[in-house]
Design a protein around this motif. Structure first.
Motif, short mmCIF file in Angstrom:
data_model
loop_
_atom_site.label_atom_id
_atom_site.label_comp_id
_atom_site.label_asym_id
_atom_site.label_seq_id
_atom_site.Cartn_x
_atom_site.Cartn_y
_atom_site.Cartn_z
N LEU A 1 57.27 49.09 53.92
CA LEU A 1 57.12 49.35 55.35
C LEU A 1 55.85 48.71 55.89
N GLN A 2 56.00 47.91 56.93
CA GLN A 2 54.85 47.24 57.54
C GLN A 2 54.42 47.92 58.84
N THR A 3 55.31 48.69 59.42
CA THR A 3 54.99 49.41 60.65
C THR A 3 55.93 50.60 60.77
N LEU A 4 55.60 51.51 61.67
CA LEU A 4 56.44 52.67 61.96
C LEU A 4 56.77 52.65 63.45
N PRO A 5 58.04 52.80 63.81
CA PRO A 5 58.38 52.83 65.24
C PRO A 5 57.92 54.13 65.88
N ALA A 6 57.49 54.05 67.11
CA ALA A 6 57.06 55.24 67.84
C ALA A 6 58.22 56.24 67.93
N GLY A 7 57.92 57.50 67.68
CA GLY A 7 58.93 58.55 67.80
C GLY A 7 59.82 58.75 66.60
N VAL A 8 59.59 58.00 65.51
CA VAL A 8 60.50 58.07 64.37
C VAL A 8 60.49 59.46 63.71
N PHE A 9 59.38 60.20 63.82
CA PHE A 9 59.31 61.54 63.19
C PHE A 9 59.43 62.69 64.19
#
Length: 323
Positions: A95-103
């Protein structure tokens, strides 16, 4: 009169089988790649070489293991149907990034593993909905900075792993709201002890020494000194980091304003950039071949279940009319 009774029993059995298949199509028992435990509500998808999250993970899953795979990105709705999760393991991926709101839907989550990935940054407010989180693993990534207030909502957090990243500072007040924190790992980061920004972390470590374990291990870049030993005289510079927004120098603005349009060379625009300019975006991920086959088998099973259910209903109606 035994005919309608048998038909009704058949209808109930088929309906139960259909619901089971719809909810557990990702599990090995239904031809999927993951192992599911109906008693513990655990789903183990670890070490499967996955490049995308399997579909149809049971909505009542309590623990989801996706570690040791090849996930390089996540769709922002990846876990929106899994509100019962208390444990999520995404460690040892790419994983290089996390999308906003994923959790955002994981309001019951207590443990989150993000170790051993390639995360360079975190979106603001990425953990704001995880108010029950007690353990957060962010170690062994490539984090260069932390958003201001990223941990402010984690008032139940007891353990935070931040070691082995590329952090040079933390924002003022970064740890102020984690009143239950009793362990944190800060070592193996290039803490910049020449800049005034380090003083918050240095003072916080001195204040929490003896109540939060392992904090003394944080050292200045180069290992010359412990962060907690830094004084205001030593951290005297007002440093500007590459990720900090700064004003464009006035000399550049003046030069651009005085330039002739004819003097500006025409630059080629790459096709992928042109597509992004027009609003075209690639999908979050494409399904792998096993996932396609899994989906096809799931649809075929569903259609067969519907056909058999319809036949059972017609059978019941036929006998009721004769009666």
């Amino acid at each position: 009169m035994m005919g309608p009774v048998l038909a009704a029993c058949l209808l109930i059995i088929l309906s139960t089988a259909w619901i089971s298949q719809a909810n557990g199509a990702t599990c090995k028992k239904d031809g999927g790649v993951c192992t599911c435990n109906d008693q513990t509500k655990n789903v183990d998808c670890s070490s499967k070489g996955l490049t995308a999250i399997p579909s149809n993970i049971p909505v009542d899953t309590n623990r989801l293991e996706l570690d040791y795979n090849k996930l390089s990105s996540l769709p922002h709705t990846a876990f929106h149907s899994l509100s019962s999760l208390t444990s999520l393991d995404l460690s040892y991926n790419q994983l290089q990034t996390l999308p906003a709101g994923v959790f955002d839907q994981l309001k019951n989550l207590e443990t989150l593993w993000l170790s051993e990935n390639q995360l360079k940054s975190l979106p603001p407010k990425i953990f704001d909905k995880l108010t029950k989180l007690t353990i957060l693993w962010l170690d062994t990534n490539k984090l260069q900075s932390l958003p201001h207030g990223v941990f402010d909502k984690l008032t139940e957090l007891k353990t935070l792993y931040l070691s082995t990243n590329q952090l040079r500072r933390v924002p003022d007040g970064a740890f102020d709201y984690m009143s239950k924190l009793n362990r944190i790992t800060l070592e193996n980061n290039p803490w910049d002890c020449s800049c005034r920004d380090i003083l918050y972390l240095s003072n916080w470590i001195r204040e929490k020494k003896g109540t939060v374990s392992n904090i003394e291990a944080a050292e200045c870049d180069g290992g010359t000194k412990a962060v907690l030993e830094i004084t205001e005289e030593e951290a005297a510079e007002d440093c500007v980091y590459p990720n900090t927004t700064t004003a464009i120098p006035t000399t550049i603005i003046t030069t651009l304003a005085s330039s002739n349009d004819d003097d500006i060379p025409e630059l080629p625009v790459p096709q992928e950039n042109f597509q992004k300019f027009l609003g075209y975006q690639e999908p979050d991920h494409l399904p792998t071949q096993p996932q396609c086959l899994m989906s096809i088998s799931g649809y075929l099973g569903l259609m067969m279940s519907l056909v058999l259910t319809s036949a059972a209903i017609l059978y019941v109606i036929h006998f009721l009319k004769k009666a």
